[in-house]
Structures are given as C-alpha cells and as structure tokens.
Motif scaffolding. Sequence first.
Motif, PDB file in Angstrom:
ATOM      1  N   GLU A   7      55.855  70.683  22.763  1.00  0.00           N
ATOM      2  CA  GLU A   7      55.164  70.863  21.636  1.00  0.00           C
ATOM      3  C   GLU A   7      54.667  69.463  21.068  1.00  0.00           C
ATOM      4  O   GLU A   7      53.302  69.337  20.693  1.00  0.00           O
ATOM      5  CB  GLU A   7      56.215  71.312  20.422  1.00  0.00           C
ATOM      6  CG  GLU A   7      55.518  71.532  19.195  1.00  0.00           C
ATOM      7  CD  GLU A   7      56.399  72.002  17.980  1.00  0.00           C
ATOM      8  OE1 GLU A   7      57.678  72.023  18.151  1.00  0.00           O
ATOM      9  OE2 GLU A   7      56.118  72.404  16.802  1.00  0.00           O
ATOM     10  N   TYR A   8      55.406  68.382  21.200  1.00  0.00           N
ATOM     11  CA  TYR A   8      55.096  67.164  20.874  1.00  0.00           C
ATOM     12  C   TYR A   8      55.339  66.349  22.267  1.00  0.00           C
ATOM     13  O   TYR A   8      56.315  66.067  22.652  1.00  0.00           O
ATOM     14  CB  TYR A   8      55.735  66.341  19.945  1.00  0.00           C
ATOM     15  CG  TYR A   8      55.778  66.964  18.603  1.00  0.00           C
ATOM     16  CD1 TYR A   8      54.528  67.148  17.944  1.00  0.00           C
ATOM     17  CD2 TYR A   8      56.970  67.660  18.002  1.00  0.00           C
ATOM     18  CE1 TYR A   8      54.753  67.867  16.610  1.00  0.00           C
ATOM     19  CE2 TYR A   8      57.093  68.398  16.989  1.00  0.00           C
ATOM     20  CZ  TYR A   8      55.718  68.686  16.260  1.00  0.00           C
ATOM     21  OH  TYR A   8      55.705  69.148  15.057  1.00  0.00           O
ATOM     22  N   SER A   9      54.017  65.874  22.838  1.00  0.00           N
ATOM     23  CA  SER A   9      54.036  65.615  24.235  1.00  0.00           C
ATOM     24  C   SER A   9      52.689  65.005  24.516  1.00  0.00           C
ATOM     25  O   SER A   9      51.607  65.006  23.745  1.00  0.00           O
ATOM     26  CB  SER A   9      54.357  66.879  25.173  1.00  0.00           C
ATOM     27  OG  SER A   9      53.158  67.733  25.241  1.00  0.00           O
ATOM     28  N   PHE A  10      52.697  64.164  25.615  1.00  0.00           N
ATOM     29  CA  PHE A  10      51.536  63.587  26.271  1.00  0.00           C
ATOM     30  C   PHE A  10      50.463  64.649  26.304  1.00  0.00           C
ATOM     31  O   PHE A  10      49.087  64.399  26.295  1.00  0.00           O
ATOM     32  CB  PHE A  10      51.825  62.915  27.437  1.00  0.00           C
ATOM     33  CG  PHE A  10      52.287  61.341  27.267  1.00  0.00           C
ATOM     34  CD1 PHE A  10      51.707  60.591  26.409  1.00  0.00           C
ATOM     35  CD2 PHE A  10      53.542  61.216  27.493  1.00  0.00           C
ATOM     36  CE1 PHE A  10      52.532  59.460  26.194  1.00  0.00           C
ATOM     37  CE2 PHE A  10      54.218  60.231  27.721  1.00  0.00           C
ATOM     38  CZ  PHE A  10      53.783  58.924  26.791  1.00  0.00           C
ATOM     39  N   GLU A  11      50.992  65.928  26.901  1.00  0.00           N
ATOM     40  CA  GLU A  11      49.780  66.949  27.478  1.00  0.00           C
ATOM     41  C   GLU A  11      49.486  67.867  25.812  1.00  0.00           C
ATOM     42  O   GLU A  11      48.270  67.850  25.723  1.00  0.00           O
ATOM     43  CB  GLU A  11      50.827  68.091  27.650  1.00  0.00           C
ATOM     44  CG  GLU A  11      50.046  69.336  28.446  1.00  0.00           C
ATOM     45  CD  GLU A  11      50.864  70.358  28.827  1.00  0.00           C
ATOM     46  OE1 GLU A  11      50.593  70.623  30.031  1.00  0.00           O
ATOM     47  OE2 GLU A  11      51.754  70.800  28.193  1.00  0.00           O
ATOM     48  N   SER A  12      50.287  67.473  24.745  1.00  0.00           N
ATOM     49  CA  SER A  12      49.778  68.265  23.707  1.00  0.00           C
ATOM     50  C   SER A  12      48.841  67.276  22.597  1.00  0.00           C
ATOM     51  O   SER A  12      48.285  67.694  21.825  1.00  0.00           O
ATOM     52  CB  SER A  12      50.699  68.867  22.963  1.00  0.00           C
ATOM     53  OG  SER A  12      51.764  67.995  22.186  1.00  0.00           O
ATOM     54  N   LEU A  13      49.252  65.995  22.595  1.00  0.00           N
ATOM     55  CA  LEU A  13      48.501  64.967  21.959  1.00  0.00           C
ATOM     56  C   LEU A  13      47.535  64.402  22.492  1.00  0.00           C
ATOM     57  O   LEU A  13      47.799  63.422  23.467  1.00  0.00           O
ATOM     58  CB  LEU A  13      49.422  63.995  21.556  1.00  0.00           C
ATOM     59  CG  LEU A  13      49.673  63.469  20.246  1.00  0.00           C
ATOM     60  CD1 LEU A  13      50.095  64.580  19.098  1.00  0.00           C
ATOM     61  CD2 LEU A  13      50.710  62.386  20.173  1.00  0.00           C
ATOM     62  N   LYS A  14      46.284  64.810  22.212  1.00  0.00           N
ATOM     63  CA  LYS A  14      45.150  64.045  23.186  1.00  0.00           C
ATOM     64  C   LYS A  14      43.878  63.591  22.092  1.00  0.00           C
ATOM     65  O   LYS A  14      43.326  62.619  22.584  1.00  0.00           O
ATOM     66  CB  LYS A  14      44.482  65.316  24.004  1.00  0.00           C
ATOM     67  CG  LYS A  14      45.551  65.362  25.141  1.00  0.00           C
ATOM     68  CD  LYS A  14      44.788  66.076  26.563  1.00  0.00           C
ATOM     69  CE  LYS A  14      45.573  65.875  27.518  1.00  0.00           C
ATOM     70  NZ  LYS A  14      46.008  67.150  28.192  1.00  0.00           N
ATOM     71  N   THR A  15      43.669  64.333  21.269  1.00  0.00           N
ATOM     72  CA  THR A  15      42.380  63.881  20.538  1.00  0.00           C
ATOM     73  C   THR A  15      42.621  62.988  19.591  1.00  0.00           C
ATOM     74  O   THR A  15      43.849  62.517  19.222  1.00  0.00           O
ATOM     75  CB  THR A  15      41.768  65.165  19.936  1.00  0.00           C
ATOM     76  OG1 THR A  15      42.568  65.653  18.665  1.00  0.00           O
ATOM     77  CG2 THR A  15      41.633  66.238  20.658  1.00  0.00           C
ATOM     78  N   GLU A  16      41.721  62.176  19.172  1.00  0.00           N
ATOM     79  CA  GLU A  16      41.839  61.110  18.031  1.00  0.00           C
ATOM     80  C   GLU A  16      42.701  61.878  16.809  1.00  0.00           C
ATOM     81  O   GLU A  16      43.546  61.151  16.301  1.00  0.00           O
ATOM     82  CB  GLU A  16      40.517  60.439  17.485  1.00  0.00           C
ATOM     83  CG  GLU A  16      40.465  59.349  16.951  1.00  0.00           C
ATOM     84  CD  GLU A  16      39.328  58.712  16.704  1.00  0.00           C
ATOM     85  OE1 GLU A  16      38.360  58.945  17.431  1.00  0.00           O
ATOM     86  OE2 GLU A  16      39.110  57.710  15.693  1.00  0.00           O
ATOM     87  N   ASP A  17      42.152  62.818  16.259  1.00  0.00           N
ATOM     88  CA  ASP A  17      42.684  63.455  15.168  1.00  0.00           C
ATOM     89  C   ASP A  17      44.236  63.451  15.432  1.00  0.00           C
ATOM     90  O   ASP A  17      45.149  63.459  14.562  1.00  0.00           O
ATOM     91  CB  ASP A  17      42.044  64.889  14.938  1.00  0.00           C
ATOM     92  CG  ASP A  17      40.907  64.384  13.870  1.00  0.00           C
ATOM     93  OD1 ASP A  17      40.711  63.358  13.610  1.00  0.00           O
ATOM     94  OD2 ASP A  17      40.232  65.403  13.651  1.00  0.00           O
ATOM     95  N   GLU A  18      44.426  64.462  16.432  1.00  0.00           N
ATOM     96  CA  GLU A  18      46.090  64.781  17.031  1.00  0.00           C
ATOM     97  C   GLU A  18      46.714  63.291  17.024  1.00  0.00           C
ATOM     98  O   GLU A  18      47.933  63.523  16.555  1.00  0.00           O
ATOM     99  CB  GLU A  18      45.974  65.462  18.507  1.00  0.00           C
ATOM    100  CG  GLU A  18      45.318  66.765  18.240  1.00  0.00           C
ATOM    101  CD  GLU A  18      45.316  67.608  19.579  1.00  0.00           C
ATOM    102  OE1 GLU A  18      44.875  68.645  19.658  1.00  0.00           O
ATOM    103  OE2 GLU A  18      45.084  66.552  20.671  1.00  0.00           O
ATOM    104  N   ILE A  19      46.263  62.415  17.559  1.00  0.00           N
ATOM    105  CA  ILE A  19      47.057  61.052  17.764  1.00  0.00           C
ATOM    106  C   ILE A  19      47.412  60.724  16.390  1.00  0.00           C
ATOM    107  O   ILE A  19      48.538  60.192  15.899  1.00  0.00           O
ATOM    108  CB  ILE A  19      46.246  60.152  18.678  1.00  0.00           C
ATOM    109  CG1 ILE A  19      46.049  60.995  19.877  1.00  0.00           C
ATOM    110  CG2 ILE A  19      46.889  58.899  18.623  1.00  0.00           C
ATOM    111  CD1 ILE A  19      45.058  60.066  20.848  1.00  0.00           C
TER     112      ILE A  19
END
Length: 445
Positions: free
Chosen positions: A237-249
């Motif tokens: 759920e919270y991972s390098f895979e799931s966190l990619k775009t500027e907004d997500e980060i």
Amino acid sequence: MEKIIIIGAGLVGSLQALYLAKKGHTVEVYERRNDIRKQKLVAGRSINLALSNRGWKALKRVGINTVVEKTAIPMYGRIIHDTEGNTTYQPYGLEKEAIYSVSRGGLNQLLIEEADKLENVSFFFEHRCLDIDVESNTIIFENDTREIEVKGDRIFATDGAFSAIRARLQKRDRFNYQQFYLPHGYKELTIPAGENGSFLIEKNALHIWPRGNYMLIALGNNDGSFTCTLFFPFEGEYSFESLKTEDEIDNFFKNVFPDAYELIPNLSKEYQENPTASLVTVRCEPWNYEDKVLLMGDASHAIVPFYGQGMNSGFEDCSIFDDILEDNNLDFNKAIPEFAKTRKKDADAISELALRNFIEMRDLVADESFLLRKKIEKKIFEKHPNKWMPLYSQVTFSHIPYSEALNNGLKQEKIMDKIMAKPNIESLWDSQEVEDEILSLSANA
Ligand SMILES: Cc1cc2nc3c(=O)[nH]c(=O)nc-3n(C[C@H](O)[C@H](O)[C@H](O)COP(=O)(O)OP(=O)(O)OC[C@H]3O[C@@H](n4cnc5c(N)ncnc54)[C@H](O)[C@@H]3O)c2cc1C
C-alpha cells in the motif's frame, strides 16, 4: 616478508592494507573503480555512516583515529519525530557516549591516502577482479580491455557484498552460502543547510521518523546538511511501487513526515531521480581457502544497516585479525584459518542483531512500554554498571564479542519480560523492589 594482494579498496580493504603494510609486508591493493580521491564528493549526496567504538579502536591501532575525529560529528542520542512533528530525545548511552556521523566517501579517501603514504603499499585502480585460481594463488584482473594475472603469497578479499572471490569459492565443494533480501529498500534524500551552513535540526543526534513498517532517518554532514534515508517496502500500500508521481510523493510526506517535508525542498525530484537500493544479508563459510585466501568485511558477512555495525564489524575484523596474527607469532599459516573459524560466530550474531534492530528502530522506539523498559534498564545500568549493561551499549560502546552480547541480550530480554509483566509496573518501575528483583534475576541468569 610476504607479497599480499588485497582485492577491493573500500573501507575494509584500505584499512587492512594499512595493518599489513605496517607489519612490513609488500601490499598491492586492486580496486574495480577509479581512484575515489579524484572524485569530488558532493556533500549531502554521499551516504554518511555511524562510526562507533569497535571501529574507532581499529582506526586507533594504526594511528589514524585523530585525523578521522576532525570531521566526525558526535550523536549522543536519537531524536524521535512523531506524525505531528513533536520530538523526544533518547540518549544512546551514558553521558559523553556517542556514535559519530562520518562521510563514507571522505573516510574511504582518507584511508586510501594514509595507506598510500607507506612505501610498501601500491594501489591499482580500474582493476576488476574476474577470477582466482586458489591452487596457484593467481588472480585475474581486467584493466581496460586487458586481462592481467597477478600472484601473491596471501590474498585478502575485501570486495564487498557481491565479492568475486567469494563467488569463486562458492563453486568449491562444501562451501556454504546464504543470501537474502529484505522486502524493504532505501533511498537517500537531502535536508540542505540553513543560512551560513547552519543545521536546521539538532546536529548532535540521529533523527528517526518511525512509522511502523517503514521509517526515515537523518544524520548530519559537516556542511550543515543532513543525509536522510527512507527505508520503505518495495511493494504494498505504501511502497516505492505505489508512490511515484509528484502529487503522491508530496501528499504522503506532508501527512506522514510533516516536519521533514518542510525541510526537504527538492523532495519529489530527489525521490524520483535518486536510486532505490536493496538491503542484502550474506552469510557464508568457510571464509578461507587454506592459509592463502581470506574473505573479510562485507565479502564474508554483509548485514543490514540497522545497528550501524557493517563497517564497524569490518574494521573490527582488521583489529581482531591483527590480534590473532600477533598471538601466532605473525604466522599467516595459523592466523588465516584461526580467524575464519573463530570470528564467524560473531559475524552471525551481529547479522541477527541488525535484523532485529530494524523492528526496534522503525516501530518500538515510539512505543510507551518499550520506552519504559529502556528507562528501567538505563537506571539499573547507571547504578550498577558492572552488573547490567543494555544490549545497545554492549554492541555499540563495548568490545564484548558480538556473540556474547547477543546471548546476554537474550537473557536480559527474558528478565525484562518478567519485570514488564508485573502489575502496575508503570508506577513501580523506580522502586527498590524492582531494582532488587532485576539484580537477583540477572545474577542467577
Ligand atoms: C544504507 C546503508 C547504511 C549503512 N550505515 C552504516 C553505519 O551507519 N555504520 C556502519 O558501520 N556500517 C553501515 N553500513 C555498512 C557499510 O557500508 C559496509 O559494511 C561497509 O561499506 C563494508 O565495507 P567493505 O570494505 O567490506 O565493502 P565495500 O565498502 O562495499 O567495499 C568493497 C570494495 O571492493 C570493490 N570491488 C567490488 N568488486 C570488485 C572486483 N570484482 N574487483 C575489484 N574491486 C572490487 C568495490 O568497488 C569497493 O570499493 C551501511 C550500509 C548501507 C547500505
């Protein structure tokens, strides 16, 4: 005097070169990369490491502790940052006891520089070890497009977690090998310096943002910046895979690490551009081939970084090998097999302790019951330092063999489990009754 070949001019290889050259041997060090002294280190962009007592002792034995001290930043405790941005301070040991933030690249440059000052040491950069013939002590290196054969009397393989020499030994009969990765990886981010090189958060502490299954940490650099490391699952759920775009980060950091978010101006750019690296544990045996080849440092025991002991244990390899060499009248024939046999249990112990400490750092340091347990232990340690030393202090501030520290720690854990199960321990913890019970259980453990 002998001709010694060292493979890998990393932290351990360059220190081992100093140790063996100071004994009068001719030492040749072969390194895959180019000369790190020619690289300009970008502050805040290179990992900094925590150097502690075992490492300092090994540096002192070859007289280079004082040069390292000049740039090392003492960290007397950890500062825990909660999700509201509140902080609490937990000292690491007794007053004045500290671990030290040092630049990995800076320390490596310095070790090579010091070894290179000695007439009997030669460095060969851009020489990648391809293979070894252990029967004839011949190593094959690649330099440019050429292959070069080098022979030595003894070969020390300090070529890191993915050692080429170890890979060769693995093909031999009865060589045991185990490697496993954590489901977490890590990524570096930077808190830049404030005005005039000031530190924006406390300089003399290791900062931790523990969040259960993951965490962020930060160690200071001399220019006022901090290198942060995000230890985060690769998947989920919270991972390098799931966190990619500027907004997500941005949204994630704003919610989860709000005070850190304010301090990392190039967050999403750095997050997207900096590499994500993995965390490997390596165990193998035997570390030697007869009295000719010896694996040391990460090549023989790569561990996860959560006890801050990978480099320290590798440096301790050098000082302990030196002790064993001295005890055997400088006879490599005896010292190499003896070191390989006797040191292994301590490497296994610190490997285990490092894995356990990930849970402590990312989760327990924010847990009330865990903090009370630590407070009780601290009190007993301060009053009775000869009867009770907390596990962290045994590992970080003492020279007790890691395997003994692990055993002592397991006994202490059982005692503290009993104490913490007492009704009303929250109000009783400071009482004479609890103190007496701990001392009596400890004496009979
Ligand atoms: C994120 C992170 C944080 C860490 N924090 C800490 C800490 O706080 N405290 C601590 O004590 N430890 C820490 N460590 C561990 C520490 O970095 C390692 O234990 C240490 O670098 C091991 O030193 P080494 O010389 O054995 O291996 P390395 O530093 O990996 O050096 C190996 C050298 O061999 C060279 N080489 C590799 N293959 C070849 C080849 N085929 N031919 C020739 N040369 C070759 C490499 O280029 C390199 O120069 C951390 C590790 C990580 C990943």
